[in-house]
Write an enzyme that holds these catalytic residues in place. Sequence first.
Site, PDB file in Angstrom:
ATOM      1  N   HIS A   1      -6.850  -7.551  12.487  1.00 30.37           N
ATOM      2  CA  HIS A   1      -5.745  -6.528  12.355  1.00 30.37           C
ATOM      3  C   HIS A   1      -5.480  -6.408  14.010  1.00 30.37           C
ATOM      4  CE1 HIS A   1      -2.638  -4.142  10.591  1.00 30.37           C
ATOM      5  NE2 HIS A   1      -3.029  -3.153  11.054  1.00 30.37           N
TER       6      HIS A   1
ATOM      7  N   ARG B   1     -11.697  -0.514  13.595  1.00 31.56           N
ATOM      8  CA  ARG B   1     -11.383   0.351  12.333  1.00 31.56           C
ATOM      9  C   ARG B   1     -12.477  -0.292  11.129  1.00 31.56           C
ATOM     10  NH1 ARG B   1      -5.605   0.820   9.667  1.00 31.56           N
ATOM     11  NH2 ARG B   1      -5.839  -1.650   9.191  1.00 31.56           N
TER      12      ARG B   1
ATOM     13  N   TYR C   1      12.416  31.960   4.833  1.00 34.19           N
ATOM     14  CA  TYR C   1      11.139  32.668   5.270  1.00 34.19           C
ATOM     15  C   TYR C   1      11.001  33.161   6.551  1.00 34.19           C
ATOM     16  CZ  TYR C   1       9.416  31.467   0.682  1.00 34.19           C
ATOM     17  OH  TYR C   1       9.289  31.314  -0.736  1.00 34.19           O
TER      18      TYR C   1
ATOM     19  N   ARG D   1       0.990 -10.893   6.534  1.00 31.79           N
ATOM     20  CA  ARG D   1       0.750  -9.681   5.895  1.00 31.79           C
ATOM     21  C   ARG D   1       2.066  -8.582   6.278  1.00 31.79           C
ATOM     22  NH1 ARG D   1      -4.556  -9.857   8.308  1.00 31.79           N
ATOM     23  NH2 ARG D   1      -3.736  -8.103   9.444  1.00 31.79           N
TER      24      ARG D   1
ATOM     25  N   CYS E   1      11.560  25.474   2.748  1.00 34.15           N
ATOM     26  CA  CYS E   1      10.722  26.026   1.881  1.00 34.15           C
ATOM     27  C   CYS E   1       9.781  24.850   1.133  1.00 34.15           C
ATOM     28  CB  CYS E   1      11.391  26.826   0.690  1.00 34.15           C
ATOM     29  SG  CYS E   1      12.395  28.058   1.448  1.00 34.15           S
TER      30      CYS E   1
ATOM     31  N   LYS F   1       0.827  -1.255   0.087  1.00 32.14           N
ATOM     32  CA  LYS F   1       0.177   0.007   0.019  1.00 32.14           C
ATOM     33  C   LYS F   1       0.753   1.374  -0.020  1.00 32.14           C
ATOM     34  CE  LYS F   1      -0.776  -0.484   5.202  1.00 32.14           C
ATOM     35  NZ  LYS F   1      -1.525  -1.100   5.885  1.00 32.14           N
TER      36      LYS F   1
ATOM     37  N   ASP G   1      10.227  23.789  -1.863  1.00 36.63           N
ATOM     38  CA  ASP G   1      10.916  23.123  -2.694  1.00 36.63           C
ATOM     39  C   ASP G   1      12.521  23.242  -2.561  1.00 36.63           C
ATOM     40  OD1 ASP G   1       8.622  22.999  -4.707  1.00 36.63           O
ATOM     41  OD2 ASP G   1       8.966  24.974  -4.800  1.00 36.63           O
TER      42      ASP G   1
HETATM   43  C1  LIG Z   1      -0.772  -1.919   6.740  1.00 37.60           C
HETATM   44  C2  LIG Z   1      -1.362  -3.492   7.312  1.00 37.60           C
HETATM   45  C3  LIG Z   1      -0.482  -4.344   7.429  1.00 37.60           C
HETATM   46  C4  LIG Z   1       0.822  -4.281   7.297  1.00 37.60           C
HETATM   47  O1  LIG Z   1       1.560  -3.769   8.691  1.00 37.60           O
HETATM   48  P1  LIG Z   1       2.969  -3.536   8.913  1.00 37.60           P
HETATM   49  O2  LIG Z   1       3.157  -3.143  10.228  1.00 37.60           O
HETATM   50  O3  LIG Z   1       3.589  -2.747   7.915  1.00 37.60           O
HETATM   51  O4  LIG Z   1       3.831  -5.143   8.719  1.00 37.60           O
HETATM   52  C5  LIG Z   1      -1.142  -5.574   7.437  1.00 37.60           C
HETATM   53  N1  LIG Z   1      -2.587  -5.531   7.710  1.00 37.60           N
HETATM   54  C6  LIG Z   1      -3.423  -4.726   7.516  1.00 37.60           C
HETATM   55  C7  LIG Z   1      -4.766  -4.776   7.823  1.00 37.60           C
HETATM   56  C8  LIG Z   1      -2.572  -3.442   7.327  1.00 37.60           C
HETATM   57  O5  LIG Z   1      -3.612  -2.422   7.115  1.00 37.60           O
END
Ligand SMILES: *Cc1c(COP(=O)(O)O)cnc(C)c1O
Length: 377
Positions: A169, A139, A271, A222, A317, A40, A319
């Site tokens: 998660h 969530r 600035y 994951r 700044c 992601k 850029d």
């Molecule tokens: C982002 C995410 C992960 C990965 O998490 P890490 O801490 O980067 O390994 C796994 N599962 C879900 C649902 C996530 O949103």
Amino acid sequence: MVPGIHRPAAVYVDLGAIKHNIKEELKHLEPGQQLFAVLKANAYGHGAVKIAQVAIKEGVSGFCVAILDEALELRQAGIKAPILVLGVTPTEYAPLAAEQDLSLTVPDLDWLKEAESKLAAATAKPLKIHLAVDSGMNRVGFNEDQTFLAANDFLLNNAHFEVEGMYTHFASADSSDDSYFNNQVERFEHFKKLLKLSPKWIHADNTAASVYNKKVTSDLVRFGIGLYGLNPSSNPAKPDLPMNVKLKPALSFESELVQVHVIPRGQGVGYGSTYIADSDQFIGTVPIGYADGFVRKFQGFEIKVGSEYCPIVGRICMDQLMVRLPYRMSVKTKVILIAKDASAPNNIKAAADYVDSIHYEVACLLDDRLPRIYYNE
Ligand SMILES: *Cc1c(COP(=O)(O)O)cnc(C)c1O
């Protein structure tokens, strides 16, 4: 946005480190476990397509992304492996996801019913789905028995869906205190007992749960932050938890000096003249600013110019930013804003601590104006 290929500034990604991290994590998996690479936010700023191509060669089984567009980008690049969209996708795109053989997250029963009518209307192929269980993150996902059971009944012999997975998660897998984590595991186990379907993958592990050997069963890991060689611990006030996998960071952020000024004592820089030289000084200009995702809070952070660590002086700044040099340096001297080496004073974790953030955020803020340059493929 166009990448700035005519400016001396880029994000460098060591693909050797990415390959190393996958190899090490594959060795660390429990028997029967599979590895999904989390790509992601443009692979946490590392460039999703390239990382996907490397990961496939190294033997990952699939990918996770946050939004449907990120999944489509991978399919368009020819990635055929399973891809799970972790966020909630509007149901009108269920037929598109089915067409592209993408797997969507199911947050609740209403979503399922709506998706079914969209799939039926489009006479789409069956949609691959993963049921999300909200075990304490609060969530996304089912959090009550009744609707979860109703969703199971709804899906039994339902030709519009292929139930490929069920997952949860964790909110605090990166903590040394396991109490909340264990509650979530218990809650997830409870929902597993209610299942009337037999998905291929029942999964819970993120990087933290895997690399800290947390007690939970999970058919896949994951693997997000660990893929990029970073320790998921993100509390600057505490030392990192030790990982049971030896990972290597992959990313550095580099540029060059484009101008060097000698300024007399009393002159301001940038600035608002928030920095006033208290002696005659050498000031270098770096063509990086907050528009590249290098936020203004980095004012004062020490970055490496040539072989010296130099403070960013004055406000950053849009850029450009300025650094105070210890002596006259020449234009084109290399500048390392974020170092790859975890022991360097300007490593990504130190940078994140400096701006009261986490390395996840620092990496994915680096935006598309910065080209990604890959090496050690
Ligand atoms: C982002 C995410 C992960 C990965 O998490 P890490 O801490 O980067 O390994 C796994 N599962 C879900 C649902 C996530 O949103």
